[in-house]
Design a protein around this motif. Structure first.
Motif, short mmCIF file in Angstrom:
data_model
loop_
_atom_site.label_atom_id
_atom_site.label_comp_id
_atom_site.label_asym_id
_atom_site.label_seq_id
_atom_site.Cartn_x
_atom_site.Cartn_y
_atom_site.Cartn_z
N TRP A 288 0.84 -1.20 0.00
CA TRP A 288 0.00 0.00 0.00
C TRP A 288 0.87 1.25 0.00
N ARG A 289 1.99 1.21 0.74
CA ARG A 289 2.90 2.34 0.76
C ARG A 289 3.51 2.57 -0.62
N ARG A 290 3.75 1.50 -1.37
CA ARG A 290 4.25 1.66 -2.74
C ARG A 290 3.22 2.41 -3.59
N LYS A 291 1.96 2.09 -3.41
CA LYS A 291 0.92 2.81 -4.15
C LYS A 291 0.92 4.28 -3.79
N MET A 292 1.05 4.58 -2.51
CA MET A 292 1.04 5.97 -2.09
C MET A 292 2.28 6.71 -2.60
N ARG A 293 3.41 6.02 -2.64
CA ARG A 293 4.61 6.66 -3.20
C ARG A 293 4.43 6.94 -4.69
N THR A 294 3.79 6.01 -5.38
CA THR A 294 3.51 6.21 -6.81
C THR A 294 2.63 7.42 -7.02
N PHE A 295 1.56 7.50 -6.23
CA PHE A 295 0.64 8.63 -6.31
C PHE A 295 1.37 9.94 -6.01
N PHE A 296 2.16 9.94 -4.94
CA PHE A 296 2.89 11.15 -4.54
C PHE A 296 3.82 11.60 -5.66
N ARG A 297 4.55 10.69 -6.26
CA ARG A 297 5.54 11.06 -7.26
C ARG A 297 4.90 11.55 -8.55
N PHE B 33 2.32 13.49 -8.55
CA PHE B 33 1.94 14.87 -8.26
C PHE B 33 3.16 15.75 -7.92
N ASP B 34 4.30 15.13 -7.67
CA ASP B 34 5.54 15.89 -7.52
C ASP B 34 6.09 16.14 -8.91
N VAL B 35 5.44 17.01 -9.65
CA VAL B 35 5.70 17.18 -11.07
C VAL B 35 7.12 17.64 -11.35
N ASN B 36 7.64 18.52 -10.52
CA ASN B 36 9.00 19.04 -10.79
C ASN B 36 10.10 18.18 -10.18
N GLY B 37 9.72 17.09 -9.50
CA GLY B 37 10.69 16.12 -9.02
C GLY B 37 11.59 16.60 -7.90
N ASP B 38 11.13 17.55 -7.08
CA ASP B 38 11.98 18.05 -6.01
C ASP B 38 11.73 17.35 -4.67
N CYS B 39 10.98 16.27 -4.70
CA CYS B 39 10.67 15.44 -3.51
C CYS B 39 9.66 16.09 -2.57
N TYR B 40 8.99 17.13 -3.03
CA TYR B 40 7.92 17.76 -2.27
C TYR B 40 6.74 18.01 -3.21
N ILE B 41 5.53 17.95 -2.66
CA ILE B 41 4.36 18.41 -3.38
C ILE B 41 4.07 19.83 -2.90
N THR B 42 4.02 20.76 -3.84
CA THR B 42 3.73 22.16 -3.53
C THR B 42 2.71 22.69 -4.52
N LYS B 43 2.27 23.90 -4.30
CA LYS B 43 1.35 24.53 -5.24
C LYS B 43 1.98 24.62 -6.62
N GLU B 44 3.29 24.85 -6.67
CA GLU B 44 3.97 24.98 -7.95
C GLU B 44 3.78 23.74 -8.81
N GLY C 298 -2.72 22.77 5.96
CA GLY C 298 -2.43 23.93 5.14
C GLY C 298 -0.96 24.21 4.93
N ALA C 299 -0.11 23.18 4.96
CA ALA C 299 1.33 23.37 4.78
C ALA C 299 1.63 23.87 3.38
N SER C 300 2.75 24.58 3.24
CA SER C 300 3.14 25.10 1.93
C SER C 300 3.82 24.03 1.08
N LYS C 301 4.28 22.96 1.71
CA LYS C 301 4.86 21.84 0.98
C LYS C 301 4.71 20.57 1.80
N ILE C 302 4.66 19.44 1.11
CA ILE C 302 4.48 18.14 1.76
C ILE C 302 5.55 17.20 1.22
N SER C 303 6.32 16.60 2.12
CA SER C 303 7.33 15.65 1.70
C SER C 303 6.70 14.26 1.53
N GLU C 304 7.42 13.38 0.85
CA GLU C 304 6.90 12.03 0.64
C GLU C 304 6.70 11.30 1.96
N GLU C 305 7.64 11.41 2.87
CA GLU C 305 7.51 10.72 4.15
C GLU C 305 6.36 11.29 4.97
#
Length: 251
Positions: A78-87, A89-100, A140-147
């Motif tokens: 299940w964690r692999r699925k969530m990592r897939t989903f996260f990555r 949406f991390d479109v710019n590949g900086d290891c964070y999901i942000t508004k950018e 409401g964080a400005s960025k979310i890390s994968e972990e």
């Protein structure tokens, strides 16, 4: 059968809009997007209400109610699925999901589909709304890390209120972001464009589309999207065919 009202066509009414459309209209589409991507600025556009062909008030019909799925335990699969989903949406590949990331994904769709300014603005508003919803997972964080995402996801997805109220809204938002012409159906080209915006290869888009198109009509409905997303997020079976709706699983 479990039913939730689909609020996707009223989604933009809840977006906070500021009166600067007069300013942005002086800028070309290219200039506007370049400023967004380079400087992280998010222009505030008036919502564009696009025509829908009779499906805008459709009621989501889940094949299995989200509340009927067992609690997720956070297995490695299940964690692999969530990592897939996260990555995705991390479109710019900086290891964070942000508004950018959501802004960039909107630009990629606009470029891929050659959308006019109005539709590009509409798409941007949809993606910003998706970010606002995602950021609430971390207050409401400005960025979310994968972990951070992996840590918070099981608790969020197991909440009854999330499954009963928030998840159907997320389904509606996700569908609206894919339904580029707002006709209540997702075509192959629309899915391909959205997949491209989240770095999912075109060949994977075809497989995912065929999987989600349950009735083989050549289009994906919101009911089919709802079923696929529920199976992806609320199941932990490594053999579930919906494990790959965001592409091959991450390591």
């Amino acid at each position: 059968m479990f039913k939730i009202f689909n609020a996707s066509r009223g989604l933009l009414r809840i977006i906070q809009v500021h009166p600067c459309q007069a300013l942005t209209s002086l800028m070309s589409s290219t200039q506007r997007w370049r400023k967004v991507v380079q400087h992280g600025l998010v222009p505030k556009f008036s919502p564009l209400i696009l025509p829908a062909r009779g499906l805008k008030n459709h009621v989501i019909q889940f094949r299995k109610a989200p509340v009927e799925y067992p609690p997720v335990t956070g297995t490695e699969h299940w964690r692999r699925k969530m990592r897939t989903f996260f990555r995705c949406f991390d479109v710019n590949g900086d290891c964070y999901i942000t508004k950018e990331d959501f802004v960039i994904s909107a630009k990629r769709i606009a470029d891929y589909m050659n959308l006019n300014d109005e539709r590009a603005e509409h798409m941007l508003n949809q993606r910003i709304a998706m970010w606002d919803s995602t950021s609430k997972m971390k207050e409401g964080a400005s960025k979310i890390s994968e972990e951070e995402y992996l840590k918070s996801a099981p608790m969020v997805f197991n909440q009854i209120s999330y499954r009963h109220e928030v998840f159907p809204l997320h389904v509606s938002m996700h569908f609206t972001a894919l339904d580029l012409d707002s006709d209540g159906l997702i075509s192959r080209d629309e899915h391909k464009a959205s997949a491209y915006s989240f770095n999912i290869p075109e060949e994977e888009s075809k497989k995912i589309f065929d999987l989600l198109d349950i009735d083989k009509s050549g289009f994906i409905t919101i009911d089919e999207i709802a079923h696929g997303l529920a199976e992806f997020f609320f199941t932990e079976d490594p053999k579930n065919k919906y494990n790959v709706i965001f592409g091959p699983l991450a390591d």
